[in-house]
Design a protein around this motif. Sequence first.
Motif, short mmCIF file in Angstrom:
data_model
loop_
_atom_site.label_atom_id
_atom_site.label_comp_id
_atom_site.label_asym_id
_atom_site.label_seq_id
_atom_site.Cartn_x
_atom_site.Cartn_y
_atom_site.Cartn_z
N VAL A 82 0.20 127.52 2.83
CA VAL A 82 -0.11 126.30 2.09
C VAL A 82 -0.46 125.15 3.03
O VAL A 82 -1.45 124.43 2.83
CB VAL A 82 1.06 125.92 1.16
CG1 VAL A 82 0.81 124.55 0.52
CG2 VAL A 82 1.23 126.95 0.07
N LEU A 83 0.34 124.97 4.08
CA LEU A 83 0.07 123.87 5.01
C LEU A 83 -1.25 124.09 5.75
O LEU A 83 -2.02 123.14 5.94
CB LEU A 83 1.22 123.76 6.01
CG LEU A 83 2.55 123.27 5.43
CD1 LEU A 83 3.67 123.38 6.47
CD2 LEU A 83 2.45 121.83 4.92
N GLY A 84 -1.51 125.32 6.17
CA GLY A 84 -2.78 125.60 6.83
C GLY A 84 -3.96 125.41 5.90
O GLY A 84 -5.01 124.86 6.29
N SER A 85 -3.83 125.87 4.66
CA SER A 85 -4.92 125.70 3.69
C SER A 85 -5.15 124.23 3.37
O SER A 85 -6.30 123.81 3.15
CB SER A 85 -4.59 126.47 2.41
OG SER A 85 -4.47 127.85 2.67
N ASP A 86 -4.08 123.44 3.35
CA ASP A 86 -4.24 122.01 3.08
C ASP A 86 -5.00 121.33 4.21
O ASP A 86 -5.82 120.44 3.97
CB ASP A 86 -2.86 121.37 2.89
CG ASP A 86 -2.95 119.93 2.42
OD1 ASP A 86 -3.77 119.65 1.51
OD2 ASP A 86 -2.23 119.07 2.96
N LEU A 87 -4.74 121.74 5.45
CA LEU A 87 -5.50 121.18 6.57
C LEU A 87 -6.99 121.52 6.45
O LEU A 87 -7.85 120.67 6.67
CB LEU A 87 -4.95 121.71 7.89
CG LEU A 87 -3.61 121.13 8.35
CD1 LEU A 87 -3.14 121.84 9.62
CD2 LEU A 87 -3.72 119.64 8.60
N VAL A 88 -7.28 122.77 6.09
CA VAL A 88 -8.68 123.17 5.90
C VAL A 88 -9.31 122.38 4.76
O VAL A 88 -10.46 121.92 4.86
CB VAL A 88 -8.77 124.68 5.63
CG1 VAL A 88 -10.19 125.09 5.29
CG2 VAL A 88 -8.27 125.47 6.83
N ALA A 89 -8.56 122.20 3.68
CA ALA A 89 -9.08 121.46 2.53
C ALA A 89 -9.40 120.01 2.88
O ALA A 89 -10.36 119.43 2.35
CB ALA A 89 -8.07 121.53 1.38
N ARG A 90 -8.63 119.43 3.77
CA ARG A 90 -8.84 118.03 4.14
C ARG A 90 -9.96 117.85 5.15
O ARG A 90 -10.60 116.78 5.19
CB ARG A 90 -7.54 117.45 4.70
CG ARG A 90 -6.43 117.35 3.69
CD ARG A 90 -5.08 117.12 4.33
NE ARG A 90 -5.04 115.88 5.10
CZ ARG A 90 -3.96 115.47 5.78
NH1 ARG A 90 -2.87 116.21 5.79
NH2 ARG A 90 -4.00 114.34 6.45
N THR A 135 -14.31 114.19 2.28
CA THR A 135 -13.89 114.76 0.99
C THR A 135 -12.63 115.58 1.19
O THR A 135 -12.52 116.36 2.15
CB THR A 135 -14.98 115.66 0.40
OG1 THR A 135 -16.18 114.90 0.25
CG2 THR A 135 -14.56 116.21 -0.96
N GLU A 136 -11.66 115.40 0.29
CA GLU A 136 -10.43 116.19 0.32
C GLU A 136 -10.46 117.17 -0.85
O GLU A 136 -10.34 116.76 -2.01
CB GLU A 136 -9.19 115.30 0.25
CG GLU A 136 -8.94 114.51 1.52
CD GLU A 136 -7.56 113.88 1.53
OE1 GLU A 136 -6.78 114.12 0.58
OE2 GLU A 136 -7.25 113.14 2.49
N LEU A 137 -10.65 118.43 -0.54
CA LEU A 137 -10.63 119.46 -1.58
C LEU A 137 -9.20 119.73 -2.04
O LEU A 137 -8.26 119.57 -1.26
CB LEU A 137 -11.25 120.76 -1.04
CG LEU A 137 -12.72 120.72 -0.62
CD1 LEU A 137 -13.09 122.04 0.04
CD2 LEU A 137 -13.61 120.44 -1.81
N PRO A 138 -9.02 120.17 -3.27
CA PRO A 138 -7.69 120.64 -3.68
C PRO A 138 -7.29 121.87 -2.87
O PRO A 138 -8.13 122.73 -2.55
CB PRO A 138 -7.88 120.99 -5.16
CG PRO A 138 -9.09 120.23 -5.59
CD PRO A 138 -9.98 120.16 -4.38
N VAL A 139 -6.03 121.97 -2.52
CA VAL A 139 -5.56 123.07 -1.69
C VAL A 139 -5.77 124.42 -2.39
O VAL A 139 -5.98 125.45 -1.74
CB VAL A 139 -4.09 122.86 -1.31
CG1 VAL A 139 -3.18 122.96 -2.53
CG2 VAL A 139 -3.65 123.87 -0.26
N GLY A 140 -5.73 124.43 -3.73
CA GLY A 140 -5.92 125.68 -4.45
C GLY A 140 -7.30 126.29 -4.27
O GLY A 140 -7.46 127.50 -4.41
N VAL A 141 -8.29 125.47 -3.96
CA VAL A 141 -9.63 126.00 -3.71
C VAL A 141 -9.63 126.87 -2.46
O VAL A 141 -10.21 127.96 -2.42
CB VAL A 141 -10.64 124.84 -3.56
CG1 VAL A 141 -12.00 125.35 -3.11
CG2 VAL A 141 -10.77 124.08 -4.88
#
Length: 368
Positions: free
Chosen positions: A324-332, A338-344
């Motif tokens: 989750v933390l890694g995906s959130d960094l990628v999303a940001r 643009t900040e994508l939702p982490v679920g994407v």
Amino acid sequence: MASPSAARPNTQSSPGARTRPALRDRPFRLAAPPVSGTFRPRLVLTGVLVALGAFALFCWGLALGDYPVSLPDVVRALFGVGDPGTLTVVRDLRLPRALAGLLVGIAFGVSGAVFQTMTRNALASPDMIGLTEGAGTAVVAAVVLGWTGGLGLSTLGLLGALATALLVYALAWKGGTTGYRIILVGIGVSWICTSATDFLVARGTRFQAEEALGWLVGNLNGRTWEQVDALAVALAVLLPVALGMGRWMRTLQLGDDVAAGLGTPVQPVRLALLLTGVGLIAFGTAAAGPVAFVALASPQIALRLAGTSSPPPFVSGLTGAFVVLGSDLVAREAIPGTELPVGVVTGALGAPVLLWLLIRANRAGSGG
């Protein structure tokens, strides 16, 4: 008289005399307190490394933003040391989001490990048996139809997941429940909830649809201390229960008949595990929405890293936090500005994992 060749020791090891690996399991027994078990160095080492990786991503997430902060300053700020501006940015503005991602990942990872162990199926996760879909249906119904009853969206998501779990368990009951029936019934309930959600989104206005979809995809944007505190309390209660039932979870891996023969109360244990897993996924979903595929992929990643026969709950939780933390960094950072939702991001990464698990199941003859 013995020949020279017979006098020499045999230096070539046979296939059956291979050296055991250094990280082999070691049984232990303590006199006081009277505890026995098996010490697994590889499992412990895996947990430590994954925890360090998750902490590094946690600090990295706190360092990024319009006001950049160096990693040493982030660590100092976590302990209350630093200038007032840095403390405000790190502890007041960014820390709730980072903690929400950490705790949500742990909740989803442990819940997935509980369901996959209980059902003895790598495809059994809250994503697949309708729990996250039930939470989404409850939230979308509240947004579109206005049936909030004074409750927030997070609380409604929690109630939706719990109601779906009870429905799945009741429909799967036939003189008891089995993991196979829970999966089949859960898949059916999942599609019912998905269809209901799609109907509600189509019926709502554009603004209602945007609000509902923003929650359904899984999102860490705008997390507050209220959501973090509720999830932290839930984990403090449910995590010890899940870890404390580890012995019974391992006996369920042997099948219901063998587990019952070993003294495991199969149906009460299965119900307790179901409620524990549902509680973890429900509170995690209430905090950040149904973050896709974390509960499915994290236990399988942890299982292969730790080399165990079933997903280890604690390492699965740490792996979920890392994902989750890694995906959130990628999303940001994936799209500048643009900040994508982490679920994407978790959905894009988790879909190949699902396909891989399906291919493995078909090769093993259990995929239908």
